[in-house]
Design a protein around this motif. Structure first.
Motif, PDB file in Angstrom:
ATOM      1  N   ARG A 173       0.752  -1.216  -0.055  1.00  0.00           N
ATOM      2  CA  ARG A 173      -0.001   0.154   0.001  1.00  0.00           C
ATOM      3  C   ARG A 173       0.729   1.398  -0.115  1.00  0.00           C
ATOM      4  O   ARG A 173       1.865   1.344   0.697  1.00  0.00           O
ATOM      5  N   ALA A 174       0.489   2.099  -0.727  1.00  0.00           N
ATOM      6  CA  ALA A 174       0.975   3.578  -0.782  1.00  0.00           C
ATOM      7  C   ALA A 174       2.334   3.395  -1.247  1.00  0.00           C
ATOM      8  O   ALA A 174       3.328   4.098  -0.562  1.00  0.00           O
ATOM      9  N   THR A 175       2.837   2.348  -2.354  1.00  0.00           N
ATOM     10  CA  THR A 175       4.119   2.264  -2.756  1.00  0.00           C
ATOM     11  C   THR A 175       3.979   2.639  -4.280  1.00  0.00           C
ATOM     12  O   THR A 175       2.768   2.394  -4.858  1.00  0.00           O
ATOM     13  N   TRP A 176       5.042   3.024  -5.172  1.00  0.00           N
ATOM     14  CA  TRP A 176       5.238   3.154  -6.637  1.00  0.00           C
ATOM     15  C   TRP A 176       5.190   1.895  -7.053  1.00  0.00           C
ATOM     16  O   TRP A 176       4.465   1.368  -8.072  1.00  0.00           O
ATOM     17  N   GLY A 177       5.713   0.636  -6.488  1.00  0.00           N
ATOM     18  CA  GLY A 177       5.719  -0.661  -7.248  1.00  0.00           C
ATOM     19  C   GLY A 177       4.429  -1.365  -6.845  1.00  0.00           C
ATOM     20  O   GLY A 177       4.110  -2.201  -7.813  1.00  0.00           O
ATOM     21  N   GLY A 178       3.697  -1.145  -5.829  1.00  0.00           N
ATOM     22  CA  GLY A 178       2.684  -1.878  -5.325  1.00  0.00           C
ATOM     23  C   GLY A 178       1.346  -1.322  -5.767  1.00  0.00           C
ATOM     24  O   GLY A 178       0.656  -2.270  -6.344  1.00  0.00           O
ATOM     25  N   GLU A 179       1.393  -0.006  -5.731  1.00  0.00           N
ATOM     26  CA  GLU A 179      -0.187   0.508  -6.094  1.00  0.00           C
ATOM     27  C   GLU A 179       0.068   1.678  -7.272  1.00  0.00           C
ATOM     28  O   GLU A 179      -0.937   1.896  -7.939  1.00  0.00           O
ATOM     29  N   GLY A 180       1.371   2.096  -7.293  1.00  0.00           N
ATOM     30  CA  GLY A 180       1.636   2.813  -8.525  1.00  0.00           C
ATOM     31  C   GLY A 180       1.518   4.511  -8.354  1.00  0.00           C
ATOM     32  O   GLY A 180       1.317   5.180  -9.041  1.00  0.00           O
ATOM     33  N   GLY A 181       1.105   4.681  -7.018  1.00  0.00           N
ATOM     34  CA  GLY A 181       0.866   6.128  -6.663  1.00  0.00           C
ATOM     35  C   GLY A 181       0.014   6.265  -5.324  1.00  0.00           C
ATOM     36  O   GLY A 181      -0.289   4.887  -4.749  1.00  0.00           O
ATOM     37  N   GLY A 182      -0.425   7.439  -4.963  1.00  0.00           N
ATOM     38  CA  GLY A 182      -1.367   7.520  -3.842  1.00  0.00           C
ATOM     39  C   GLY A 182      -2.811   8.012  -4.130  1.00  0.00           C
ATOM     40  O   GLY A 182      -3.535   7.177  -4.702  1.00  0.00           O
ATOM     41  N   VAL A 183      -2.970   8.980  -3.656  1.00  0.00           N
ATOM     42  CA  VAL A 183      -4.336   9.582  -3.564  1.00  0.00           C
ATOM     43  C   VAL A 183      -5.022   9.443  -5.062  1.00  0.00           C
ATOM     44  O   VAL A 183      -6.149   9.421  -5.458  1.00  0.00           O
ATOM     45  N   LEU A 184      -4.036   9.829  -5.862  1.00  0.00           N
ATOM     46  CA  LEU A 184      -4.485   9.968  -7.471  1.00  0.00           C
ATOM     47  C   LEU A 184      -4.933   8.887  -8.215  1.00  0.00           C
ATOM     48  O   LEU A 184      -5.907   8.852  -8.902  1.00  0.00           O
ATOM     49  N   VAL A 185      -4.100   7.586  -7.679  1.00  0.00           N
ATOM     50  CA  VAL A 185      -4.541   6.317  -8.259  1.00  0.00           C
ATOM     51  C   VAL A 185      -5.457   5.544  -7.305  1.00  0.00           C
ATOM     52  O   VAL A 185      -5.882   4.501  -7.880  1.00  0.00           O
ATOM     53  N   THR A 239      -6.776  17.623  -4.139  1.00  0.00           N
ATOM     54  CA  THR A 239      -7.317  16.445  -3.261  1.00  0.00           C
ATOM     55  C   THR A 239      -6.134  16.227  -2.353  1.00  0.00           C
ATOM     56  O   THR A 239      -5.141  16.538  -2.373  1.00  0.00           O
ATOM     57  N   ALA A 240      -6.483  15.256  -1.402  1.00  0.00           N
ATOM     58  CA  ALA A 240      -5.715  15.236  -0.210  1.00  0.00           C
ATOM     59  C   ALA A 240      -6.092  13.813   0.543  1.00  0.00           C
ATOM     60  O   ALA A 240      -7.204  13.709   0.623  1.00  0.00           O
ATOM     61  N   THR A 241      -5.160  13.458   1.578  1.00  0.00           N
ATOM     62  CA  THR A 241      -5.782  12.287   2.462  1.00  0.00           C
ATOM     63  C   THR A 241      -5.363  12.739   3.832  1.00  0.00           C
ATOM     64  O   THR A 241      -5.616  11.837   4.912  1.00  0.00           O
ATOM     65  N   HIS A 242      -5.091  13.915   4.305  1.00  0.00           N
ATOM     66  CA  HIS A 242      -4.695  14.267   5.408  1.00  0.00           C
ATOM     67  C   HIS A 242      -5.663  15.393   6.152  1.00  0.00           C
ATOM     68  O   HIS A 242      -5.411  15.871   6.975  1.00  0.00           O
ATOM     69  N   ASP A 243      -6.825  15.455   5.554  1.00  0.00           N
ATOM     70  CA  ASP A 243      -7.758  16.459   6.000  1.00  0.00           C
ATOM     71  C   ASP A 243      -9.147  15.647   6.851  1.00  0.00           C
ATOM     72  O   ASP A 243      -9.789  15.254   6.190  1.00  0.00           O
TER      73      ASP A 243
END
Length: 388
Positions: A173-185, A239-243
């Motif tokens: 989770r929240a890795t480039w190799g595992g998910e390919g990005g964060g909130v955008l993907v 967009t964000a995940t900390h609000d």
């Protein structure tokens, strides 16, 4: 084929489990569960106890070749959606991919290209928000020209709060190799899809993106993107995940009206009596004074309508499943054709690439450059293979 489509559910996690329940609860009357696949032994036990009469596979290819399914839905990590979609279509199995369609446009183009070679098969994507009656009505208003040509759009969608424990729950989770990005993907693909579905695809984007800003992660948790539609029209996406309390506010300003959506539940639509420039040219300062002092009737210049729908959670997803099955059975047009999935992926890729290069990026960006930059970040993590 029977009157019900036999669906293979690949991945019995949160989404796959929800879809299985929708079907068994009768929310998708033209569909039944044909088979389930998951690599987790615990899911095999869960399936055996919950769906004892449904065949179970731990290999998705075995499910595709079992003869038990007419179609599949891919409830798996993002990178696998194109691979599994192609594998299904190769075996003449209809495919519904989860969002996003993939992580980078190069792999999604491959999926779309193969799907185009199989026009007799149904290929869709789970953009359930397109089945939200509020957004369908808003698209209708915009497409009908009721607010004129779009001049500016703004979407603040920060209702994606996630604590650190969420990110710590899995190594991928929240890795480039595992998910390919964060909130955008992960969280915001639905809004990226709706934004361009309703307002059109922009020509370019400039983005300021923060990686690991308020969480101990490698990927983005804060995004501000400015897009250019051409002809002076612009848009902003935040967009964000900390609000913790979050905001969901979507504005579309046209040259003959405006739409303001609050909480994806209520839309206030203002329609001007004439295009704004005509109103401006036809008013002197005395008219302006009277308007602001309340001495002129606002309805002479504009009308206001409030639109609100009750849309139960799950109903949108079940509706996409039902529509997908109807497309297979009788050719009912798809709410979300699979080929549309590339648009949101392209926008997310452009936002990432702009932030990585510090430049404004066209939506026709170099896909190899993006993939090279992505692979640099995957390699730095040291736990996942690079992508091609």
């Amino acid at each position: 084929m029977s009157k019900k489509v036999r669906l293979g559910i690949i991945g019995l996690g949160q989404q796959g489990g929800a879809y299985a329940k929708f079907i068994t609860d009768g929310l998708v009357p033209n569909m039944e569960i044909g088979a389930i696949c998951d690599t987790d032994p615990a899911k095999k036990e869960l399936a055996a106890s919950t769906y004892p009469d449904v065949p179970f596979h731990d290999d998705y290819v075995a499910l595709l070749e079992s003869g038990d399914v007419d179609a599949v839905v891919t409830c798996v990590p993002h990178y696998l959606h194109p691979e599994m979609g192609i594998a299904a279509l190769q075996r003449n199995v209809h495919a519904l991919v989860e969002k996003p369609a993939g992580v980078y446009t190069k792999q999604v183009k491959e999926l779309n290209g193969f799907a185009a070679s199989k026009p007799e098969l149904s290929f869709a994507i789970m953009f359930n928000q397109r089945n939200n009656p509020l957004y369908r009505r808003i698209k209708e208003i915009v497409d009908n020209g009721e607010i004129g040509a779009i001049r500016r759009t703004n979407w603040i969608i920060t209702t994606w709060w996630r604590p650190q424990g969420y990110y710590n729950s899995s190594a991928w989770r929240a890795t480039w190799g595992g998910e390919g990005g964060g909130v955008l993907v992960n969280q915001a693909p639905h809004q990226l899809d709706l934004w361009q579905w309703i307002c059109g695809i922009p020509k370019s984007v400039y983005a300021k993106v923060a990686y690991g800003f308020r969480r101990n992660i490698a990927v983005e948790d804060e995004v501000t993107a400015v897009v250019d539609y051409g002809d002076g029209a612009t848009g902003v996406f935040v967009t964000a995940t900390h609000d913790l309390t979050g905001t969901d506010r979507f504005e579309i300003l046209g040259d003959q009206g405006k739409i303001v959506v609050e909480g994806s539940k209520t839309a206030t639509v203002t329609r001007l009596a004439k295009p704004e420039r005509e109103l401006s040219d036809g008013m002197d300062m005395e008219d302006v004074r009277k308007l602001f002092m309340g001495q002129l009737k606002p309805e002479e210049y504009y009308t206001t309508e409030v639109i609100e729908f009750e849309s139960a959670w799950g109903g949108q997803h079940a509706g996409v499943l039902e529509n997908f099955a109807a497309n297979i059975l009788d050719g009912t047009p798809l709410l979300a054709p699979g080929s549309d999935g590339i648009n949101g992926v392209r926008l997310a890729n452009a936002i990432h690439l702009s932030s990585w290069t510090g430049t404004e990026v066209g939506l026709d960006f170099d896909e190899d450059e993006f993939l090279s930059e992505l692979n640099k970040r995957i390699a730095a993590e040291g736990q996942f293979p690079e992508r091609s």
